[in-house]
Design a protein around this motif. Structure first.
Motif, PDB file in Angstrom:
ATOM      1  N   ILE A 192     -11.769  -0.971  -2.349  1.00 32.58           N
ATOM      2  CA  ILE A 192     -11.550  -1.404  -4.238  1.00 32.58           C
ATOM      3  C   ILE A 192     -12.036  -3.093  -4.231  1.00 32.58           C
ATOM      4  N   SER A 207      -7.917   2.879 -10.571  1.00 34.34           N
ATOM      5  CA  SER A 207      -6.679   4.020  -9.419  1.00 34.34           C
ATOM      6  C   SER A 207      -5.651   3.833 -11.060  1.00 34.34           C
ATOM      7  N   TYR A 223      -1.391   4.076  -1.421  1.00 35.93           N
ATOM      8  CA  TYR A 223      -2.768   4.041  -0.719  1.00 35.93           C
ATOM      9  C   TYR A 223      -2.239   4.942   1.130  1.00 35.93           C
ATOM     10  N   TYR A 257      -9.060  -2.459   4.943  1.00 33.28           N
ATOM     11  CA  TYR A 257      -9.103  -1.887   4.371  1.00 33.28           C
ATOM     12  C   TYR A 257      -9.385  -1.110   2.543  1.00 33.28           C
ATOM     13  N   TYR A 258      -8.597  -1.538   2.062  1.00 30.98           N
ATOM     14  CA  TYR A 258      -8.181  -1.708   0.710  1.00 30.98           C
ATOM     15  C   TYR A 258      -8.995  -2.622   0.440  1.00 30.98           C
ATOM     16  N   LYS A 259     -10.087  -3.773   0.725  1.00 28.89           N
ATOM     17  CA  LYS A 259     -10.507  -4.478   0.019  1.00 28.89           C
ATOM     18  C   LYS A 259     -11.998  -4.340  -0.191  1.00 28.89           C
ATOM     19  N   PHE A 282       0.435  -1.240  -0.069  1.00 28.05           N
ATOM     20  CA  PHE A 282      -0.162   0.015   0.096  1.00 28.05           C
ATOM     21  C   PHE A 282       0.838   1.076  -0.032  1.00 28.05           C
ATOM     22  N   TYR A 287      -5.010  -3.849   4.435  1.00 31.88           N
ATOM     23  CA  TYR A 287      -5.387  -4.650   3.433  1.00 31.88           C
ATOM     24  C   TYR A 287      -7.390  -5.111   3.212  1.00 31.88           C
TER      25      TYR A 287
END
Length: 203
Positions: A41, A119, A25, A36-38, A20, A34
């Protein structure tokens, strides 16, 4: 906006073991998690794509391969491209990966059922570059396939000095010119406060 060389150099200079941080990110100077990213995104991307076991998938601007890792065992074929070899070095999965820009990749024509580019187009130089890439991606897409352009800024609602923003009229005119069905989806407010959109084109 930034040129391909500037974008490539920016990501190739990153020295970190954190996906990240390498991908920029960050929140308040710290890499996101991870989880939060999942939520931010991966989950909306998969919800939009409706992947199936026989799908042949292309990830344009795959970065460190976080989305590919999530789906590579659930589709027939998956391939990724990114402009930065440094980012690609993070990926240890089974997808075929290539280092090149979205414009320069040697696309297989009428091959992929699903193509996503998340992105990525916010880093494009201008509208002309955006149009060239989208036409190439649609040529690579099979009839009946879906192209997802995720996480795009719409200038009518939010502009940025750092990122490329599409004007809504320019986008709609271009989509109408292409002649395919399309939809625009706003992203969940709890994860995006800058009016980013997901563009879906159905060939």
């Amino acid at each position: 906006m930034k040129s391909e060389n500037i974008i490539r150099d920016h990501y190739n200079r990153k020295i970190t073991n954190n996906d990240f941080e390498a991908l920029d990110y960050m929140i308040d100077g710290e890499p996101i998690t991870y989880e939060y990213y999942k939520q931010m995104i991966i989950t909306p991307t998969l919800r939009n794509l409706h992947l199936e076991l026989n799908d042949k998938v292309l990830d344009v601007g795959c970065g460190t391969g976080l989305i590919m890792k999530e789906i590579e065992n659930d589709v027939k074929y998956i391939e990724g491209i990114d402009i930065s070899q440094n980012l690609l070095n993070f990926y240890k999965g089974k997808a075929n990966v290539s280092c090149c820009s979205a414009l320069d990749f040697d696309y297989k024509q009428n091959f992929y059922n699903k193509i996503y580019m998340v992105s990525v187009s916010i880093h494009f130089e201008d509208l002309a570059y955006f149009k060239k890439v989208v036409r190439k991606l649609l040529n690579a897409l099979t009839p009946g396939g879906t192209l997802l352009i995720g996480d795009q800024l719409i200038a009518d609602f939010y502009t940025s000095e750092k990122y490329f923003s599409l004007h809504l009229n320019d986008l709609i005119d271009f989509l109408n010119e292409l002649g395919y069905h399309f939809s625009l989806k706003t992203q969940a407010a709890e994860f995006r406060n800058r009016n980013r959109y997901d563009i879906l084109i159905y060939k």
